[in-house]
Design an enzyme around this catalytic site. Structure first.
Site, short mmCIF file in Angstrom:
data_model
loop_
_atom_site.label_atom_id
_atom_site.label_comp_id
_atom_site.label_asym_id
_atom_site.label_seq_id
_atom_site.Cartn_x
_atom_site.Cartn_y
_atom_site.Cartn_z
N PRO B 255 -0.41 -39.09 34.46
CG PRO B 255 -0.31 -41.42 34.20
CD PRO B 255 -1.08 -40.32 34.87
CB CYS B 256 -2.56 -37.76 30.21
SG CYS B 256 -2.76 -36.15 30.96
NE ARG B 257 -1.26 -32.42 28.05
CZ ARG B 257 -1.62 -32.07 26.82
NH1 ARG B 257 -0.74 -32.04 25.87
NH2 ARG B 257 -2.87 -31.74 26.58
#
Lengths: 349, 306
Positions: B255-257
Site C-alpha cells: 500500500p505504499c503508493r
C-alpha cells in the site's frame, strides 16, 4: 416415457477454503486432541456467475461456528455459550449444515464406517421431513458429511465429502422441456416479483394472473397457508399445477443444482403433488436482466411414494463426491507451502 | 450496532488532502461497497486477531470465488496498446503507479452493466490454458513433499447406486468408459480468487489481499498468483505476508503508493467538477486496483466517473 426426460441435477463441488484446514489444525491441537466424535459444521452455497464455476459448497474458517439459531437450540452444549461468534451466512448465500468426522490415523480414516455415516445423514434428512422439522427450517433439507484425516505434522489433509440426496421411487421426469423464465413471466412481473422482494431459499408463487406481480411465499412462514395452497394446487389438472422455486447454485442452461433434490422429496411426502413447475432462481447479480436470462423453469411429473410414510427411512440415497475420474475417492491436499514456517520464511520478501 | 468508540491513529479526515482514510471512513466506504455490490461482505475474521479501531463485525471486506478466466500474459498480448501506455505513465511517475484513464476503460468499458454480464456463456478463447485435469491431479506437480498413494486410502466398501438423475461433470451419459467420459467434459473450469480488503493503520489506506485457487480448487502457489498480476506490478508491488485477520499467508498489494494514487484520482474528480465522496473511496480504489489485477473479475460497479 423415454429416459430422455429424466431430470438431471448438477452435483455440488466441495470448495474447502484453506482457512478451514488451518482452523481444523489448531482445533485438533488445542481442543479436539484425540477425540473423534462427530462435530457439527456449517457451510454455504451461493449462485454461480458462470458455467466455468461449478456449484460450490463452501467451507471456511468459521465452519465450526454455530448459527445463532443453532446455538439457541443446543443450549446444553456448554462449549458454545461463551462464544459470541456465530456463523453468518454471507449475502445471497444459503446455509448447509453438516457433520465432521475427523480420524486420528490414516487407518482409522480408511476403516471408518462411511456407508453408515452417509445413511445416517440421509435418515436424518428424511425424519426431519416426516416429523415436520423441515416445515420450520428448510435448511434441514441439505446436509453434508465430511470425513477427514488431518496429518498435522506434515500439513496434509485427506478428506471425503458426502452430500446426500434421497432417491424417489422412480426418477423424476420433465413433462415439458426446460424453459427460460421469460417464457412464463414478462419482464415487469420478474422485476416486481423478484427484484423488489427478498427471495427465500425455497418459496412458492401465488397470484400473478394478467401480468400482476407474484407474491413470493416463504415455506417457513405459515404451514397453514402452505397446506391450503398445495391443496388447491396439487397438479392433478393442467390449471392447478403449483409453482415453487429455489435458489439455484447451478448455472447450466437446462439443469438444476443439487438443493432441488430433497426439496422435491419434501413436496412429494408433505403435499402429495402430482406435477409442479420449479423456478430455478439464479440471482447472480442485482440486475433483473441477469435474473431473466439465467433463471430457468422446469415442468416436472412427480412420482408417488407408496405405502405408509414413517419417520424410518428405508430408501436409497446418492451424493458422495467423486474425483476427476468419476470415482468415489478421498481427496488430498498439502498445505505445506502455506503452513510450514520454514517454507513461509523462504517466500517472504 | 454501536460502533466501538476508540482513538485511532488518524481521527480527522485527510481524505481530500492526502487520499487517506480514517478507520471510521473505511467503515463508511465499506458499508456503501457491501450495499451496492453484494458480492462483497464485511467479515469479523479470527476473534483473537480483532483490531479495536474497527467494529467487531466489520474488521475487513471479502469477496469470494471471483472468477479469473485468463492469465495476464494473454491479456497483455491482446491489448499491447494499452500496455504501452501504462508503461509510459509508469516512467513519468518516477516508478510510481497510477491508473491511466484509458486502460481502466479498456478493461471494463461499460460501467453501467454489472461486469457479471461479460462472464456469460460466450466462448472465451483466452480461458485457462490448463485443461481439467485428465489424470488424477493428486499425483502431480505439488512440491509439497511426499505425495501419498491415494489408492491406500481408497475404501472399496463404498458403493453408490447408479443414478440416472446425476449430471456430474464426467458422466453426461451413463456407463461410459473413463476415456469417453473425459472427452465429454467440455466445460473449462477457471481459477478463482478470494479478495479481501483490510485497513492498514500505518499507511491509513485499504490494503488488498489475494488468495487464489486453481481449476481444481487447490490453492495457487505464489508464483502462480503472479501470473494474474500485471507484469509491471508483479514483483515490484506484490508480496506475501500473513493476513492480519486470518493468520494465513496471502499475496498482498503493497500500500505504499495507494494514498498518492488516490489523491491524484480524487483531484482529477474535483477538476472534472465532481465532488469526491469519501464513502465512494473504495469504488475508486478498486477501479485502480483493477489495473494491477486486470483479469480477476471482481465487482466494483457504481455509476461513476473519475
Amino acid at each position: 416415457m423415454s429416459t430422455n426426460n429424466i431430470l438431471q441435477y448438477k452435483e455440488f463441488s466441495s470448495f474447502v477454503n484453506i482457512s478451514f484446514w488451518h482452523e481444523l489444525s489448531s482445533k485438533k491441537l488445542d481442543v479436539l486432541k484425540l477425540n473423534d466424535e462427530p462435530i457439527p459444521l456449517n457451510s454455504h452455497y451461493t449462485f454461480s456467475p458462470s458455467q466455468q464455476l461449478d456449484p460450490f459448497l463452501c467451507l471456511e474458517f468459521n465452519g465450526f461456528q454455530q448459527t445463532l439459531k443453532q446455538s439457541q437450540q443446543h443450549k446444553s452444549h456448554a462449549s458454545n455459550n461463551n462464544n459470541e461468534n456465530y456463523y453468518n451466512v454471507p449475502n445471497r448465500s444459503y446455509l448447509v449444515p453438516g457433520t465432521l468426522l475427523n480420524y486420528n490415523t490414516a487407518e482409522d480414516f480408511k476403516q471408518s464406517p462411511k456407508t453408515k455415516l452417509f445413511e445416517d445423514a440421509s435418515k436424518k434428512i428424511w425424519s426431519d421431513i416426516v416429523l415436520g422439522f423441515v416445515d420450520k427450517d428448510m435448511t434441514l433439507l441439505n446436509r453434508f458429511i465430511l470425513i477427514t484425516y488431518a496429518d498435522i505434522k506434515n500439513h496434509q489433509f485427506y478428506y471425503l465429502f458426502g452430500i446426500p440426496a434421497l432417491l424417489p421411487p422412480q426418477p423424476i421426469q420433465q413433462f415439458e422441456e426446460t424453459k427460460s423464465l421469460l417464457q412464463f413471466y414478462n419482464k415487469d412481473q420478474i422485476k416486481s416479483t423478484f427484484m423488489n422482494n427478498p427471495v427465500p431459499q425455497y418459496f412458492y408463487l401465488v397470484g400473478g394472473s394478467e401480468n400482476e406481480p407474484f407474491e413470493i411465499k416463504n415455506f417457513e412462514d405459515s404451514l397453514t397457508a402452505n397446506e391450503e395452497y398445495f391443496k388447491a394446487h396439487d397438479g392433478s389438472r393442467e390449471d392447478n399445477i403449483p409453482t415453487v422455486g429455489f435458489c439455484d447454485p447451478c448455472s447450466l442452461p437446462s439443469n438444476p443444482g443439487w438443493p432441488l433434490r430433497n426439496f422435491l422429496i419434501y413436496l412429494i411426502v408433505k403435499y402429495q403433488i402430482k406435477r409442479v413447475r420449479v423456478v430455478c432462481f439464479r440471482g447472480v447479480s442485482l440486475s433483473s436482466s441477469e435474473i431473466e436470462t439465467n433463471s430457468i423453469v422446469l415442468s416436472l411429473t412427480l412420482p408417488e411414494i407408496d405405502g405408509n410414510i414413517t419417520p424410518e427411512w428405508s430408501g436409497k440415497s446418492v451424493g458422495w463426491e467423486k474425483d476427476n475420474n468419476g470415482k468415489i475417492a478421498p481427496r488430498f491436499i498439502s498445505l505445506a507451502s502455506t503452513m510450514d514456517p520454514l517454507k513461509l520464511a523462504s517466500q517472504s520478501v | 450496532k454501536t460502533v466501538e468508540k476508540v482513538t485511532p491513529t488518524l481521527s480527522t479526515s485527510k481524505f481530500l488532502e492526502e487520499g487517506v482514510l480514517t478507520p471510521e471512513e473505511f467503515v463508511q466506504a465499506g458499508d456503501l461497497l457491501t450495499d451496492k455490490c453484494q458480492t462483497w461482505t464485511w467479515e469479523s475474521g479470527d476473534p483473537s486477531r480483532n483490531v479495536s479501531y474497527l467494529p467487531k463485525e466489520k474488521q475487513f471486506l471479502l469477496t469470494r470465488n471471483v472468477p479469473c478466466y485468463s492469465r495476464v500474459k494473454t491479456l497483455e498480448n491482446e491489448s499491447n496498446a494499452s500496455k504501452a501506455e501504462e508503461i509510459n505513465i509508469e516512467e513519468d511517475e518516477e516508478g510510481g503507479w497510477i491508473a491511466p484513464q484509458s486502460t481502466v476503460q479498456d478493461i471494463n468499458d461499460d460501467d453501467d452493466e454489472p461486469d457479471i454480464s461479460s462472464l456469460k456463456i460466450e466462448d472465451k478463447q483466452t480461458t485457462t490454458a490448463t485443461k481439467p485435469a485428465v489424470t488424477n491431479n493428486d499425483d502431480d506437480e505439488d512440491d509439497d513433499g511426499e505425495i501419498p498413494d491415494m489408492d491406500d486410502f481408497q475404501d472399496d466398501n463404498i458403493v453408490e447406486e447408479e443414478d440416472p438423475a446425476v449430471l456430474s461433470k464426467n458422466t453426461t451419459t451413463t456407463t461410459t468408459t473413463n476415456k469417453e467420459s473425459k472427452e465429454e467434459d467440455n466445460i473449462l473450469r477457471t481459477r478463482t480468487y478470494d479478495i479481501s480488503i483490510t485497513y492498514d493503520k500505518y499507511y491509513q489506506t485499504p490494503r488488498v489481499w489475494l488468495f487464489g485457487y486453481d481449476e481444481n480448487r487447490k490453492p495457487l502457489k505464489p508464483e502462480e498468483i503472479f501470473e494474474d498480476i500485471s507484469e509491471d506490478h508483479a514483483h515490484k508491488t506484490v508480496t506475501i505476508d500473513s493476513h492480519p485477520h486470518l493468520g494465513i499467508s496471502f499475496a498482498y498489494i503493497h500500500p505504499c503508493r495507494h494514498a498518492s494514487v488516490m489523491k491524484k484520482l480524487i483531484d482529477k474528480q474535483s477538476e472534472n467538477g465532481k465532488e469526491p465522496r469519501v464513502d465512494q473511496y473504495l469504488f475508486l480504489f478498486l477501479k485502480f486496483i483493477s489495473v494491477v489485477i486486470p483479469t480477476i473479475e471482481y465487482d466494483f460497479t457504481l455509476e461513476f466517473d473519475t
